[in-house]
Design a protein around this motif. Structure first.
Motif, PDB file in Angstrom:
ATOM      1  N   VAL A 353     -11.489 -13.118 -35.049  1.00 41.19           N
ATOM      2  CA  VAL A 353     -10.178 -13.056 -34.413  1.00 41.19           C
ATOM      3  C   VAL A 353      -9.227 -14.074 -35.042  1.00 41.19           C
ATOM      4  O   VAL A 353      -9.602 -15.219 -35.313  1.00 41.19           O
ATOM      5  N   GLY A 354      -8.020 -13.634 -35.284  1.00 43.41           N
ATOM      6  CA  GLY A 354      -6.974 -14.507 -35.810  1.00 43.41           C
ATOM      7  C   GLY A 354      -5.621 -13.868 -35.559  1.00 43.41           C
ATOM      8  O   GLY A 354      -5.519 -12.849 -34.853  1.00 43.41           O
ATOM      9  N   GLU A 355      -4.579 -14.440 -36.129  1.00 43.31           N
ATOM     10  CA  GLU A 355      -3.246 -13.878 -35.936  1.00 43.31           C
ATOM     11  C   GLU A 355      -3.040 -12.672 -36.845  1.00 43.31           C
ATOM     12  O   GLU A 355      -3.371 -12.707 -38.033  1.00 43.31           O
ATOM     13  N   ILE A 356      -2.475 -11.614 -36.289  1.00 43.08           N
ATOM     14  CA  ILE A 356      -2.191 -10.403 -37.040  1.00 43.08           C
ATOM     15  C   ILE A 356      -0.926 -10.627 -37.865  1.00 43.08           C
ATOM     16  O   ILE A 356       0.123 -10.992 -37.329  1.00 43.08           O
ATOM     17  N   GLU A 357      -1.030 -10.409 -39.176  1.00 43.23           N
ATOM     18  CA  GLU A 357       0.118 -10.530 -40.079  1.00 43.23           C
ATOM     19  C   GLU A 357       0.359  -9.191 -40.765  1.00 43.23           C
ATOM     20  O   GLU A 357      -0.594  -8.481 -41.095  1.00 43.23           O
ATOM     21  N   ILE A 358       1.624  -8.876 -40.981  1.00 44.23           N
ATOM     22  CA  ILE A 358       2.000  -7.536 -41.432  1.00 44.23           C
ATOM     23  C   ILE A 358       2.950  -7.633 -42.620  1.00 44.23           C
ATOM     24  O   ILE A 358       3.855  -8.483 -42.643  1.00 44.23           O
ATOM     25  N   SER A 359       2.773  -6.749 -43.585  1.00 42.73           N
ATOM     26  CA  SER A 359       3.641  -6.688 -44.749  1.00 42.73           C
ATOM     27  C   SER A 359       3.955  -5.233 -45.076  1.00 42.73           C
ATOM     28  O   SER A 359       3.161  -4.337 -44.795  1.00 42.73           O
ATOM     29  N   GLY A 360       5.130  -5.000 -45.635  1.00 41.54           N
ATOM     30  CA  GLY A 360       5.507  -3.647 -46.028  1.00 41.54           C
ATOM     31  C   GLY A 360       7.007  -3.464 -45.960  1.00 41.54           C
ATOM     32  O   GLY A 360       7.732  -4.298 -45.394  1.00 41.54           O
ATOM     33  N   PRO A 361       7.507  -2.379 -46.526  1.00 43.84           N
ATOM     34  CA  PRO A 361       8.956  -2.144 -46.556  1.00 43.84           C
ATOM     35  C   PRO A 361       9.550  -1.817 -45.192  1.00 43.84           C
ATOM     36  O   PRO A 361      10.768  -1.704 -45.060  1.00 43.84           O
TER      37      PRO A 361
END
Length: 507
Positions: A353-361
Motif C-alpha cells: 500500500v502506498g499513495e496512488i500516482e497518475i500520469s497521462g495526457p
C-alpha cells in the motif's frame, strides 16, 4: 486560425454526420447540424458580449441542450467553460464565479434567487438566463436568434485551457481544476477505447453535466464518436427505465445509488433492458447486492477510479473481470499510467500500500490561480499525487485501500471533511469537531459530525444542520451529530478518524 481543441468538434460533426441525431431531450430530437448551428449562434452572441480567448464563461443550470450549446459555443472562441454545481449554496457559487474570474454567467431562471443571495458575497458577472425570456428580458434562446452572424476563429492548442471544474477543497475552499482541450480529448479517447463506444450507441445521460464524469466520460466521448445522447434534466428511476425501453438505450453511466434505485423500482422486472450493452459505474464500489440484481438480468458493469484532476478517468475494470477482481477499480486507462509510491516518493513492490500516482495526457494542468497547490499536487518527475492510498496486485489491477485526504463520497458527490469542520467549528459552544464518512445503504456514505462542546452549551443535530443550511450544499451537511467528551487524537494532536469510524460502525 486553427482550433485544435473541442472547438473544432461541432464543425466536423456537422460535416461528417449532419443529419444524425445528436441529442434527444424532452421528446425532441436534435441533429448534429442543429447542435453545431446553435453553437455558432452562441459563439456570435458571446463575441458580441465581449468574450475573447481565455475568458471564463460560467454555466449554472440543469441538463439541457443549452448546456452543450454554450460549452461548444464558448470553446469555439477559445473561452474557458466553468460548469457550476447546481447544489451549491450562494457563498459557494460566489466563490466559484469570483475565483474563476467568470466574465459571463448563463443560468437557468430558477437559480435567479440564489444568485441574488450570492450578490452580497462578491461581484457577479454579466448574466444571461436560459430559455426565451420576455421582450424586456430576453433569454439565451431569443438572444441567439438576434446576435450578429459570424465570429472570428480562434487559434487554440491542445494545451490551452478548456474548462475549470471545481473540486471540494481540503482547506475549506473549492479549488478549480484547469482541464485543457488535450485533457478532455484524451479522456474521451480513453473511454472510446476502454468502453468500446461506437457511433451506433445511444447513451442515456441521467447525471448532471456539471460533473466532470458526466462531461469527460459521458457526453464528450459520445459526441466525438458521433453517437446519440438521450439527455435527461435529472434522475428519476422510473423515467430512466422508461427511456431505456423507449429509445433502445445501449449505454448508461451512473453511481451505485442510481443503479440501486432503478433495481428497487416496481418497473424493474417488467422493463425491456435487452438493448443495454454498456454499464459504467463510478463514485464508489458497486455493492454485491446490486451486482447480483443486474447480473440476474444479464447485465454487468465496468467500474473505475478517478478524480476531477484526471478528467476524471484513471482506471477501468472491465465487466469480464467484475467478479474475478471484485473490489478492484481495474487497470489504468489505455493512455494513462498508475504507480504506487511510499511516503518518500519511492516506488513500492506489488501488493504494498502506498499513495496512488497518475500520469497521462488526461491529467490536469493545475489549480486555477493557486500555484502552491499545483506544485504540491505533482511529484518532481511530473506525476499527479492523488492523495489516495492503494496497491497494485500481481496482475497490475489497482485496489483503493483508503482515502489519504479523508474524502467522503456520498451518492457520487465528493465531500471534504475540512470544509464542513471549519464551518461547524464556528457554531457557538463547539470546542472540537471531526467529520467522518459512515456507510449508508442508499448513498454509499454520508457525513457524520463527532463534536465536543463547552459545558452547558446546547448543541445537537438540529442545531448543527440549521447552522450549516445555506452555507454549504445540503449533501455536505452531516446526517448525524454525535456529542462526545473527547476526540481520540494522535500524539501530534491529529484526530484519529479511523477510530471514530470503527466506534460508530454498528450504529
Amino acid at each position: 486560425m486553427h482550433n485544435h481543441g473541442l472547438g473544432s468538434w461541432m464543425a466536423k460533426r456537422r460535416l461528417k454526420t449532419p443529419d444524425k441525431t445528436a441529442l434527444v431531450f424532452d421528446g425532441e430530437s436534435i441533429t448534429y447540424r442543429q447542435l453545431a448551428d446553435a453553437a455558432d449562434d452562441v459563439s456570435a452572441l458571446l463575441w458580441q458580449r465581449g468574450i475573447r480567448k481565455g475568458d471564463a464563461v460560467a454555466y449554472l443550470g440543469e441538463n439541457s441542450p443549452q448546456f452543450l450549446q454554450v460549452l461548444f459555443g464558448a470553446v469555439q472562441l477559445g473561452a474557458v467553460v466553468v460548469p457550476v454545481n447546481t447544489r451549491l449554496a450562494p457563498p459557494e457559487v460566489a466563490h466559484v464565479l469570483t475565483d474563476s474570474g467568470a466574465r459571463i454567467l448563463v443560468h437557468d431562471r430558477e437559480f435567479a434567487e440564489r444568485l441574488e443571495a450570492a450578490l452580497v458575497q462578491g461581484d457577479l458577472p454579466d448574466r444571461i438566463a436560459t430559455g426565451e425570456g420576455s421582450p424586456e428580458h430576453p433569454g439565451l434562446a431569443a438572444l441567439m436568434r438576434t446576435a450578429p452572424a459570424g465570429y472570428p476563429r480562434a487559434e487554440v492548442a491542445l494545451d490551452d485551457p478548456a474548462a475549470i471544474i471545481y473540486t471540494s477543497g481540503t482547506t475549506g475552499k473549492a479549488k478549480g481544476a484547469v482541464l485543457t482541450h488535450g485533457n478532455l480529448t484524451w479522456v474521451s479517447l480513453n473511454c472510446i477505447v476502454d468502453y468500446d463506444v461506437v457511433s451506433t450507441d445511444i447513451a442515456l445521460m441521467i447525471s448532471p453535466l456539471f460533473h466532470v464524469a458526466s462531461l469527460g466520460m459521458g457526453a464528450l466521448p459520445v459526441i466525438l464518436k458521433g453517437a446519440t445522447i438521450v439527455l435527461e434534466k435529472g434522475f428519476d428511476a422510473g423515467r430512466a427505465l422508461e427511456q431505456i425501453q423507449r429509445h433502445r438505450v445501449t449505454m448508461l453511466s451512473g453511481v451505485p445509488t442510481t443503479y440501486q434505485l432503478m433495481a428497487d423500482h416496481p418497473a424493474w422486472a417488467t422493463t425491456d433492458l435487452s438493448s443495454l450493452a454498456k454499464l459504467t459505474c463510478g463514485g464508489s464500489a458497486v455493492p454485491t447486492r446490486i451486482l447480483n440484481a443486474y447480473e440476474e438480468r444479464g447485465l454487468s458493469f465496468s467500474q473505475g477510479y478517478g478524480m476531477t484532476e484526471t478528467s476524471p478517468g484513471a482506471t477501468s475494470l472491465s465487466p469480464a473481470m467484475t467478479r474475478a477482481k471484485q473490489g478492484s477499480v481495474g487497470l489504468p486507462h489505455f493512455f494513462t499510467e498508475v504507480r504506487i509510491a511510499d511516503e518518500h516518493g519511492e516506488m513500492v513492490p506489488r501488493g504494498t500500500v502506498g499513495e496512488i500516482e497518475i500520469s497521462g495526457p488526461n491529467v490536469f494542468a493545475g489549480y486555477q490561480g493557486n500555484p502552491e497547490a499545483t506544485a504540491a499536487a505533482f511529484t518532481p518527475d511530473g506525476w499527479f499525487r492523488s492523495g489516495d492510498l492503494g496497491y497494485l496486485d500481481a496482475d497490475g489491477y489497482l485496489y483503493v485501500a483508503d482515502r489519504l485526504k479523508d474524502m467522503i463520497i456520498s451518492g457520487g458527490e465528493n465531500i471534504y471533511p475540512a470544509e464542513v469542520e471549519n464551518l461547524v467549528s464556528d457554531l457557538e459552544g463547539v470546542t472540537g469537531v471531526a467529520v467522518i464518512g459512515m456507510p449508508d445503504e442508499r448513498w454509499g456514505e454520508v457525513p457524520w459530525a463527532v463534536v465536543t462542546v463547552r459545558q452547558g452549551a446546547s448543541v445537537d443535530t438540529a442545531a448543527v444542520r440549521a447552522h450549516l443550511d445555506g452555507r454549504i450544499a445540503r449533501y455536505k451537511i452531516p446526517k448525524h451529530v454525535v456529542i462526545v467528551d473527547e476526540l481520540p487524537r494522535t500524539a501530534s494532536g491529529k484526530v484519529r478518524k479511523a477510530d471514530l469510524r470503527a466506534r460508530y460502525a454498528d450504529r
